[in-house]
Design a protein around this motif. Structure first.
Motif: not given
Length: 234
Positions: A30-33, A37-38, A40-43, A179-185
């Protein structure tokens, strides 16, 4: 030749431990997912959101000859508060070419406790409009403050006019993706921490190793049953 009963539990325990370790590894998928997702949302936000430009106009409060030097600092704080008032924006809406409600959402002011300086910042998706908003509000503030300069002993002067910015202030697609990837992580890590954990019996409580004797537990019979058996034998 058949295997002895003592050697049969060992392979089963190894399989159980392998399954338990594999299950623990699957819990982290679930962590890499969440990170993906974060990102993709940030992009998507960085690519689809409109660019924002900001331009700032500066004004300075100057005391009169007979006024106290500290008066300029106090009036600069007051003028910074009334820069976004209805009366000031009603005068600035003509030069900014927009209604008061929209103008209020696209302008902000900042003051410093150490200097009589007022920063008036306009925000828009067009660089020229951002500069026009900041200059229009600054001009309206000059008019309203200098009308009472004889009574206050402080005049408001233009220190620097706003010019159209060359680059937007909104984050780029790369920054938004990071930023989105860090938030998702971060969210994925929180989900892993709060989710209930299942314990595997084969891993937490392993059986005896092969070749070792199994200790038998003798449960004593109730007193009534033991007495009956002894009587029957007699």
């Amino acid at each position: 030749m058949t295997d002895s009963p003592e050697q049969e539990p060992a392979p089963h325990r190894r399989k159980g431990r392998v399954r338990a370790r594999f299950a623990r590894l699957l819990r982290w998928w679930t962590l890499p997912v969440w990170v993906l997702v974060g990102a993709v949302g940030g992009a998507a936000y960085g690519l689809l959101a409109p660019r924002q430009y900001t331009a700032t106009s500066y004004a300075i409060a100057v005391p009169a000859k007979d006024a106290q030097p500290g008066a300029a600092l106090g009036f600069a704080q007051a003028y910074g508060r009334i820069a976004t008032s209805d009366s000031t924006l009603a005068y600035a809406r003509v030069a900014a070419a927009m209604p008061v409600r929209k103008l209020r959402s696209q302008v902000r002011t900042e003051t410093s406790p150490d200097s009589p300086m007022i920063a008036i910042t306009g925000t828009s998706n067009r660089p020229g409009e951002a500069a026009d908003i900041a200059n229009a509000v600054a001009d309206a503030l000059f008019v309203s403050s200098n009308q009472v300069a004889k009574n206050t002993g402080v005049r408001l002067l233009s220190f620097s006019q706003a010019i159209p910015p060359a680059s937007p202030t909104s984050p780029s697609a790369r920054v938004a993706t990071a930023v989105g990837g860090c938030t998702g992580g971060l969210l994925g890590g929180l989900v892993l921490l709060v989710r209930p954990r299942r314990t595997d019996r084969s891993d937490s409580a392993p059986g005896p190793e092969a070749g070792q004797p199994v200790a038998a537990t003798v449960v004593p019979a109730p007193a009534g049953e033991a007495t009956g058996k002894q009587r029957g034998r007699v």
